[in-house]
Design a protein around this motif. Structure first.
Motif, PDB file in Angstrom:
ATOM      1  N   ILE A 178       0.801  -1.356  -0.206  1.00 27.91           N
ATOM      2  CA  ILE A 178      -0.231   0.094   0.255  1.00 27.91           C
ATOM      3  C   ILE A 178       0.852   1.496  -0.020  1.00 27.91           C
ATOM      4  O   ILE A 178       0.414   2.383  -0.709  1.00 27.91           O
ATOM      5  CB  ILE A 178      -1.174   0.032   1.239  1.00 27.91           C
ATOM      6  N   HIS A 179       2.133   1.160   1.168  1.00 29.21           N
ATOM      7  CA  HIS A 179       2.717   2.199   0.666  1.00 29.21           C
ATOM      8  C   HIS A 179       3.632   2.566  -0.700  1.00 29.21           C
ATOM      9  O   HIS A 179       4.052   3.724  -0.590  1.00 29.21           O
ATOM     10  CB  HIS A 179       3.839   2.275   2.071  1.00 29.21           C
ATOM     11  N   LEU A 180       4.241   1.730  -1.162  1.00 25.53           N
ATOM     12  CA  LEU A 180       4.016   2.154  -2.259  1.00 25.53           C
ATOM     13  C   LEU A 180       3.831   2.300  -3.282  1.00 25.53           C
ATOM     14  O   LEU A 180       3.821   2.355  -4.938  1.00 25.53           O
ATOM     15  CB  LEU A 180       4.912   0.701  -2.929  1.00 25.53           C
ATOM     16  N   GLY A 181       1.944   2.350  -3.576  1.00 21.44           N
ATOM     17  CA  GLY A 181       0.924   2.912  -4.558  1.00 21.44           C
ATOM     18  C   GLY A 181       0.347   1.788  -4.362  1.00 21.44           C
ATOM     19  O   GLY A 181      -0.430   2.446  -5.500  1.00 21.44           O
ATOM     20  N   HIS A 182       0.233   0.859  -4.131  1.00 19.84           N
ATOM     21  CA  HIS A 182      -0.889  -0.236  -5.150  1.00 19.84           C
ATOM     22  C   HIS A 182      -1.834  -0.002  -4.840  1.00 19.84           C
ATOM     23  O   HIS A 182      -2.464  -0.006  -2.812  1.00 19.84           O
ATOM     24  CB  HIS A 182      -0.049  -1.480  -4.729  1.00 19.84           C
TER      25      HIS A 182
END
Length: 337
Positions: free
Chosen positions: A170-174
């Motif tokens: 999630i923090h990677l943007g997924h």
């Protein structure tokens, strides 16, 4: 504790016939065997008749055996440390195949010269364990949790590690994160599914069933899983593979067909040993030490074999952990993502 004489009286047969049945002698008619086993089950008899001078410990499957999996191999290797220390031998049994008609699990294990058992369950077969809890036979269920003090259980704790792993994506943007699960459901995979779903929901991200893909837990199934993911409408940008071999197979298939990891798809795996280091790129994974779990399981069994009749397991459950490697990265930078 009921005696052989009492069983013989209730079954209406001789003491010799009871002895032959409990010693698994072929020189007994089917009807006499049924009468004796029925009487023994009603009385709760699990005595030493038919128990040879042995120290066998069993790995007992209530469903289909999974001996080919890295998890089971590491589990048995961990148990072997205790076997060497105590001079015990390990045998593998399947409840549905080894048990004769009318036998309880405890009677079958005693007939097989087993003094204690580590039990492996699936969602469909776990209720076979409940009658065993009613008999004074030392056992431990591994990788399950019955929430019943009469059924001792031991498993690794996955919640925190799974949450950290999903939040890493999630923090990677997924925002479209799929999950693959074994078709043969069990407590471990259910716990991983629950952690995936709760983490996504907590972050306001879709966790619907359309993102759940089920395949068999084999390496070749990674090919099927990758095709399922890449051909679905609005394909996910990341996937959590809850079976080690599926994650490895998916990484290898991606390299074969030209799907770039992690540029096109981030793969987060689950690892029982060192499978994460066998892929290119190395696979980010939630990790558990199945070898340590096997050692802990045997230590718990040793407690059960002591003079106490306490069924509680006083052995710490191993913790899972998350290792980020090169198979996870930001989602593809395109308008659709």
């Amino acid at each position: 504790m009921p005696t052989v004489r009492q069983i013989a009286k209730e079954a209406g047969v001789s003491i010799g016939t009871v002895s032959r049945v409990l010693n698994n002698s072929p020189q007994v008619s089917a009807s006499a065997r049924d009468k004796v086993l029925a009487a023994a089950n009603r009385s709760g008899y699990v005595g030493a008749v038919g128990r040879r001078s042995t120290s066998n410990v069993a790995l007992l499957y209530t469903g289909k055996p999974s001996l080919g999996s890295p998890y089971d191999a590491a589990l048995m290797e961990g148990m072997s440390a205790g076997l060497d220390r105590t001079g015990s031998d390990l045998i593998v049994l399947t409840a549905t195949r080894a048990r004769e008609r009318g036998e309880s699990l405890a009677q079958m294990l005693l007939r097989k010269s087993v003094r204690a058992a580590v039990v492996r369950t699936t969602t469909e077969t776990r209720d076979l364990v409940r009658p065993l809890a009613l008999e004074p036979f030392p056992f431990l269920v591994i990788a399950d949790d019955f929430n019943d003090p009469a059924i001792p259980c031991l498993s690794t704790r996955v919640d925190d590690a799974c949450r950290r792993a999903i939040e890493h994506l999630i923090h990677l943007g997924h925002r479209r994160i799929a999950i693959t699960l074994n078709l043969l459901d069990d407590h471990d995979h259910a716990a991983r599914l629950d952690a995936w779903r709760r983490t996504l929901i907590d972050h306001g991200i879709d966790a619907s069933d359309r993102l759940v893909h089920r395949v068999f837990g084999y390496r070749d199934a990674g090919t099927v899983a990758l095709r399922q993911l890449m051909t679905t409408p609005d394909a996910p940008t990341a996937v959590f593979c809850t079976d080690p071999l599926v994650g490895v197979g998916m990484c290898h298939e991606a390299q074969r067909v030209g799907v770039r990891i992690p540029e096109d798809l981030s793969i987060l795996g689950f690892d029982d040993g060192d499978q994460r280091f066998s892929t290119y790129p190395r696979m980010s994974a939630v990790c558990q030490d199945a070898h340590a779990l096997g050692r802990a399981a045997f230590a718990a069994l040793e407690q059960r074999l002591g003079p106490t009749t306490n069924r509680q397991v006083d052995v710490a459950s191993p913790e899972c952990w998350f290792e980020p490697h090169e198979s996870t990265g930001p989602p593809p930078a395109s308008p659709s993502h």
